[in-house]
Design an enzyme around this catalytic site. Structure first.
Site, PDB file in Angstrom:
ATOM      1  N   GLY A 512       0.793  -1.232   0.000  1.00 52.93           N
ATOM      2  CA  GLY A 512       0.000   0.000   0.000  1.00 52.93           C
ATOM      3  C   GLY A 512       0.823   1.278   0.000  1.00 52.93           C
ATOM      4  O   GLY A 512       0.592   2.175  -0.817  1.00 52.93           O
ATOM      5  N   ILE A 617      12.547   4.199   4.629  1.00 57.09           N
ATOM      6  CA  ILE A 617      11.477   4.237   5.631  1.00 57.09           C
ATOM      7  C   ILE A 617      10.760   5.580   5.471  1.00 57.09           C
ATOM      8  O   ILE A 617      11.373   6.643   5.558  1.00 57.09           O
ATOM      9  CB  ILE A 617      12.072   4.074   7.046  1.00 57.09           C
ATOM     10  CG1 ILE A 617      12.759   2.703   7.171  1.00 57.09           C
ATOM     11  CG2 ILE A 617      10.988   4.260   8.099  1.00 57.09           C
ATOM     12  CD1 ILE A 617      11.881   1.499   6.874  1.00 57.09           C
ATOM     13  N   LEU A 618       9.468   5.547   5.227  1.00 55.08           N
ATOM     14  CA  LEU A 618       8.725   6.775   4.926  1.00 55.08           C
ATOM     15  C   LEU A 618       8.374   7.554   6.189  1.00 55.08           C
ATOM     16  O   LEU A 618       8.311   8.784   6.176  1.00 55.08           O
ATOM     17  CB  LEU A 618       7.454   6.426   4.135  1.00 55.08           C
ATOM     18  CG  LEU A 618       7.733   5.751   2.781  1.00 55.08           C
ATOM     19  CD1 LEU A 618       6.447   5.217   2.161  1.00 55.08           C
ATOM     20  CD2 LEU A 618       8.434   6.713   1.827  1.00 55.08           C
ATOM     21  N   GLU A 693       4.086  -6.223   6.816  1.00 55.88           N
ATOM     22  CA  GLU A 693       4.021  -7.608   7.276  1.00 55.88           C
ATOM     23  C   GLU A 693       5.378  -8.197   7.649  1.00 55.88           C
ATOM     24  O   GLU A 693       5.442  -9.317   8.162  1.00 55.88           O
ATOM     25  CB  GLU A 693       3.380  -8.478   6.175  1.00 55.88           C
ATOM     26  CG  GLU A 693       1.921  -8.128   5.921  1.00 55.88           C
ATOM     27  CD  GLU A 693       1.410  -8.635   4.587  1.00 55.88           C
ATOM     28  OE1 GLU A 693       2.093  -8.406   3.570  1.00 55.88           O
ATOM     29  OE2 GLU A 693       0.342  -9.257   4.550  1.00 55.88           O
TER      30      GLU A 693
HETATM   31 MO1  MOS Z   1      -2.838  -8.597   3.939  1.00 51.21          MO
HETATM   32  S1  MOS Z   1      -3.084 -10.422   4.870  1.00 51.21           S
HETATM   33  O1  MOS Z   1      -2.543  -8.917   2.288  1.00 51.21           O
HETATM   34  O2  MOS Z   1      -4.122  -7.670   4.334  1.00 51.21           O
END
Ligand code: MOS
Length: 729
Positions: A512, A617-618, A693
């Site tokens: 994202g 790192i943003l 993650e």
């Molecule tokens: Mo993640 S488990 O791709 O929201």
């Protein structure tokens, strides 16, 4: 208007290192923080809409058979009840975030216990709940189905298999080897905010206020389920109380609310109960994993085998990608890997917190610890000795890697050199142990769009349908725009979570920030070019800071340069050749100290450290928080988290936060995080990789390896609850 950027070549300019405003990377607060902690941020179920009525979902009592509602008419006549809805569209395309599949689970046939098969709507919530609980659901002509992975039919996932060299021969000839089988249970995403939707129709136009991660996809899914054009659907989701994968796709309450609202001509609000979130959204598949490692006398890997078995409902395409990082984490020329999917009638399996690596790297890292013990060398040394020069399967270069530095620096920060020998340290009744593990996660760039508008007053607005699921999107997009346009952070407004805005990559797979951030960057570069054109200077010679432009020995306020105009640009990034030319991944290392009670086998994590490298790192604060969260969930995987399924019918027996235990403050000691400086030119023009993650991908292994160091006990069946630890002591 649209600036399209395709990531076909390394971005070597590193412009964000030189921007005068200096926002990117700084540990700035979240602009949305105060509204969240004061309760004024409006979450999905909190909108108050004139004329709104309430729906409660009804579950299937069994795992097979044709569904009928025996007392439907009586329930429909109960006080306040407006509708009892059973509709095959309810569960269309459940929860994985794709709109291209035919419905697998409908509302008229049960495939698992807890499946949501009907909606009862009433004037108020209490009436709806009472009526829903009064509905008698009957299953007819059910077949006997399997709920047990050990007896279910196997479908090999051929595309995941690797067979390179001769692993059998390497194992036979190895100076040292391990051949171990581990198992991990199903995990629940368990976001704090349950899934909730409010549907409102205005003629043919549907507005859904919901809690979702990837609005562009969710809008298509909803339109697809209802059989209407996506243009007719708007989804609003400005605040999301955690997703962890369970909100990547629609959950059934969204479709149910939309159908009911259309039928009744009134806004309908439906929230899942906590047990329904556990039973009917998404689970991480349980896994059984065999790891084979062969090494020479110096601890250099000659072979690496990883065979995994995962499960899902019949017809579902998702298979937990357990081997994802095993393909590239370590060297070793003889490699064999396979992934089997078994079909069973537990709830749907899908993405939960780093699908693949969270459990795959964890088990590989346990096996590496077993090998280090077998050889008699330090576990950190074993990893350092086996860092591959290039991707060991494809031969491609790594886009960037600070794996080695993470291991070395993490060991230093933690004090790994003081590690006690096996079963050597005891403090009263507590056995003390140290353990470590590597971290690895694939990195991805996804198509994303954002509009940036430089307003006449010299402030800016960023708009995209991107979501902030607690990750810090509001913060980082403002930092990127602020740096590129030379504006203080509070002069940039970030508007998110509305499909009326340019479609983004959404929040998933740790992509994202980099994907949506790049779209903002691209839009801002176009604005800079237009400003430079107005001033008749070369764009690189334009220095923007604090709302002023400095160029050719003069300084002028942006508002003066704009002279009443605004400049709006749409940034649009698509992945290109750099996604394929190199192996892109993030790396790190975890170190944990545990105390295991000598009499009870209870494990307390005393301290834990993670060193990570994920490109630029943003925002040092939100990035650190992501890592803290990942490590916290690592404690959960190691010690407490386990979905329990009744062996008779496969229903979830611990469907609440009390019995599915996510680590709470008392379980989590002071965690420390180090973020290593890195730039990844191949990833995107921000040189940033995904960090969301990374903190969970292997974390649990540091804890179970520490349990071994403390007690000599290997628990190969996660979680390492006290009964399993004490059994080995
Ligand atoms: Mo993640 S488990 O791709 O929201």
């Amino acid at each position: 208007m649209t600036e399209h950027f395709k990531m076909d070549a390394p971005a070597t300019e590193h412009r964000l290192d030189d921007m005068a405003q200096g926002l990117v990377g700084a540990p700035l607060d979240r602009p949305d923080g105060p509204s969240k902690v004061t309760g004024t941020a409006t979450y999905a179920n909190e909108w108050q809409i004139e004329g709104m009525v309430h729906g409660v979902m009804v579950r299937s009592p069994g795992n097979s058979g044709k569904v009928s509602l025996a007392n439907r008419d009586a329930v429909a006549a109960m006080p306040g009840v407006l509708a009892v809805i059973q509709d095959d569209r309810l569960l269309r395309n459940p929860a994985q975030g794709t709109a291209d599949a035919a419905p697998i689970q409908g509302a008229r046939h049960a495939d698992y216990t807890g499946q949501l098969i009907a909606l009862v709507v009433a004037e108020n919530f209490e009436q709806a709940r009472h009526a829903a609980q009064s509905l008698t659901v009957v299953l007819e002509n059910g077949e006997t189905v399997t709920v047990d992975p050990d007896t279910a039919a196997v479908e090999p996932q051929e595309g995941q298999a690797v067979d390179q060299g001769d692993l059998g021969g390497a194992m036979r000839d190895a100076a040292h080897s391990v051949d171990v089988v581990y198992s991990t249970p199903s995990h629940s995403s368990s976001p704090m905010e349950p899934h909730a939707s409010i549907a409102t129709w205005d003629g043919d136009d549907l507005t859904l206020r919901g809690s979702y991660q990837m609005l562009k996809y969710n809008r298509n899914e909803l339109a697809d389920a209802l059989g209407i054009h996506p243009d007719r659907v708007r989804i609003i989701s400005p605040f999301v109380g955690g997703g962890f994968g369970s909100k990547l796709g629609l959950s059934p309450e969204a479709v149910a609310a939309a159908i009911a609202a259309q039928e009744l001509g009134r806004p309908v609000s439906v929230a899942l109960t906590r047990p329904q979130v556990y039973e009917a959204t998404m689970r991480r598949s349980e896994t059984r994993q065999r790891v084979r490692l062969s090494a020479d006398g110096d601890g250099r890997l000659t072979g690496l085998g990883h065979d995994a078995r995962v499960s899902n409902l019949p017809g579902e395409t998702f298979a937990e990608p357990v081997l994802q990082a095993s393909h590239f984490l370590y060297a070793g020329s003889n490699r064999q890997m396979s992934l089997d999917l078994v079909r069973l009638h537990r709830m749907c399996a899908g993405s939960v917190r780093a699908p693949g690596e969270a459990v795959g790297v964890t088990v590989l890292e346990n096996a590496m610890d077993e090998l280090a013990h077998e050889i008699g060398i330090d576990p950190v040394a074993l990893r350092l000795r086996n860092i591959p020069e290039t991707d060991p399967e494809s031969g491609k270069d790594f886009s960037s890697s600070r794996f080695r530095e993470a291991l070395e620096s993490g060991a230093e920060a933690f004090g790994w050199a003081d590690r006690p020998g096996l079963k050597e340290r005891r403090e009263g009744e507590w056995l003390i142990g140290y353990g470590m593990a590597s971290a690895a996660r694939v990195n991805m760039l996804m198509e994303s769009q954002a509009r940036v508008t430089l307003l006449p007053d010299g402030t800016a607005r960023v708009e995209t349908d991107m979501t902030d699921i607690g990750t810090g999107t509001y913060a980082i997009l403002g930092q990127i725009a602020g740096d590129m346009l030379g504006l203080p952070r509070d002069a940039v407004t970030v508007v998110l979570g509305d499909t009326g805005l340019p479609p983004s990559a959404g929040s998933g797979g740790s992509w994202g920030a980099a994907s949506s951030g790049t779209s903002v960057y691209v839009a801002c570069e176009a604005i800079r070019r237009q400003l430079a054109e107005r001033l008749d200077v070369a764009e690189p010679d334009l220095m923007l800071k604090d709302g002023r432009a400095t160029y050719a020995n003069q300084t002028q306020a942006l508002s003066d340069i704009l002279n009443g105009d605004e400049i709006a640009k749409l940034g649009h990034v698509t992945p290109g050749d750099t996604s394929k030319a190199v192996r892109q991944a993030t790396f790190g290392a975890y170190f944990a100290e545990v105390a295991v009670h000598a009499a009870t086998g209870e494990t307390r994590v005393r301290r834990m450290h993670g060193s990570f490298a994920a490109g630029r790192i943003l925002n040092a604060k939100t990035a650190r928080s992501q890592c803290l969260g990942g490590m916290t969930f690592g404690i959960g995987i190691a010690l407490t988290e386990e979905m329990a399924f009744d062996p008779r019918d496969g229903h979830v027996t611990n469907h609440n936060l009390a019995e599915y235990h996510i680590p709470v403050n008392a379980d989590v000691p002071q965690l420390t995080v180090e973020l290593l400086e890195e730039r990844d030119d191949w990833a995107n023009p921000l040189q940033a990789k995904g960090i969301g993650e990374l903190g969970i991908c292997g974390a649990a292994a540091a804890i179970t390896n520490a349990i071994f160091n403390a007690t000599g006990v290997r628990v190969r069946d996660y979680p390492a609850t006290l009964d399993k630890v004490i059994a080995g002591m």
